[in-house]
Enzyme design. Sequence first.
Site, short mmCIF file in Angstrom:
data_model
loop_
_atom_site.label_atom_id
_atom_site.label_comp_id
_atom_site.label_asym_id
_atom_site.label_seq_id
_atom_site.Cartn_x
_atom_site.Cartn_y
_atom_site.Cartn_z
N HIS A 300 -24.17 92.89 34.20
CA HIS A 300 -24.75 93.27 32.67
C HIS A 300 -26.21 93.75 32.62
O HIS A 300 -27.06 92.96 33.01
CB HIS A 300 -24.79 91.97 31.78
CG HIS A 300 -23.52 91.36 31.77
ND1 HIS A 300 -22.86 90.10 30.76
CD2 HIS A 300 -22.15 91.85 31.68
CE1 HIS A 300 -21.86 90.08 30.71
NE2 HIS A 300 -21.17 91.06 31.43
N HIS A 354 -25.09 94.75 25.24
CA HIS A 354 -25.59 94.84 23.91
C HIS A 354 -26.08 96.20 23.89
O HIS A 354 -26.14 97.04 24.65
CB HIS A 354 -26.68 93.74 23.83
CG HIS A 354 -26.12 92.39 24.04
ND1 HIS A 354 -26.76 91.06 23.70
CD2 HIS A 354 -24.74 91.94 24.53
CE1 HIS A 354 -25.95 90.12 23.81
NE2 HIS A 354 -24.87 90.50 24.28
C1 DNO Z 1 -22.80 88.06 25.61
C2 DNO Z 1 -21.97 87.85 26.69
C3 DNO Z 1 -21.61 86.43 26.97
C4 DNO Z 1 -20.48 86.42 28.13
C5 DNO Z 1 -20.09 84.88 28.49
C6 DNO Z 1 -19.54 84.95 29.73
O1 DNO Z 1 -22.92 88.90 25.03
O2 DNO Z 1 -22.80 88.21 27.98
O3 DNO Z 1 -20.97 85.79 25.76
O4 DNO Z 1 -19.46 87.05 27.96
O5 DNO Z 1 -21.14 83.97 28.83
O6 DNO Z 1 -18.63 83.78 29.74
#
Ligand code: DNO
Length: 392
Positions: A300, A354
Amino acid sequence: MIEGWRWFGPVDKVTLPEVAQTGARAIVTALHDIPYGEVWPVAAIRERQAMIADAGLGLEWRVVESLPVHEDIKRGTGDLAALFANYRQSLANLAECGIKAVCYNFMPVLDWTRTTLNAPVRGGATALRFDAVRMAAFELHMLGRDAAADDYPPEVIARAGEWFDASSEADRETLLTSIMAGLPGAFDRYSIDGLREALARYDGIGRQELRAAYKRFLEEVIPTAEELGIGMCVHPDDPPRDILGLPRIVSDAEDIAWIMDAVDMRANGLTLCSGSLGANPANDVPTIAADHANRIHFAHLRNVSREPDGSFQEAAHLVGDTNMVVLIRVLLAESERRMSQGRAGTDFVWRPDHGHEIGPDLTRDAHPGYPLIGRLRGLAELRGVIAGLRVS
Ligand code: DNO
């Protein structure tokens, strides 16, 4: 490094054709309607796969985000054997359908936590923000968790009191909704009373107990994942610190090293989330990535700007406190290493995590943090960095 995009399924305000228009090909999604702890049936997985593939847009479901871990597993109580068996069955079903990367987290009670979903950004865009003063106001004055006074510096506590005194009912309601917004599924969204009860269920569970429960989970699940060729990838805590008096154990370099060692198999891997880890000034994100590069099954990419009182705000992807170019260089080297070893099948998906709400996003009411244009800005900028590094 394969470009991915998180899509929340048919309820997502961003449509599959729009995802295709961004240029990303790997879909990251989950069966959010299935209650935590239940098996994901093959038929339901295939149905979602078909929805994605049959759109004829060149999209494919590559990563599960998330296969949630039931609270009983985290607390180490209840019918654990059944929960572990169900989790393993879901993994087997996913593998049968060809899905080989599974993200999850081990945060007690709450997933990612923000206090403000629409903090203003230059020109009228908005960002997600974690504000220490508002969090303290919530804990001390709305939840009534007196012990929270030990978790904040005196000036934050004083400002929290001022914020609360000046706040309207609507402000408080918005704060509660914002703090709860991180729970992506339809289940377990708490009222204040519900949250108090959920927290009480963790009485007596500290860092040691949570680690023991996590180790047990890993021992029960990772060998199966390894056999199935699935890369399990734990998502770091967000924010990476204890919250609401609950311990958090996936927050820093030491935690991650402990997890990787707890069950030393390739299947026991990491979601390298730069935004979550980057909110702790002690975390050197490129170094963490380099130390565990061979265990990264998903990434991410996102950035935050930290503030001295512990607050942070989500920044544009190349703007915050983590040097994204340095991080991407580490990730790209790992991806290329796998390629050069003839292990292209183990290359990992990354997604822009995001984004600010920009222009048309502001009226579309997408999932908080997941607007089309803001994320497309991040994707495009990061894609440019990757393309540049590939030829340099
Ligand atoms: C938020 C995400 C998290 C993620 C969870 C994985 O934007 O990165 O909610 O999906 O923590 O389990």
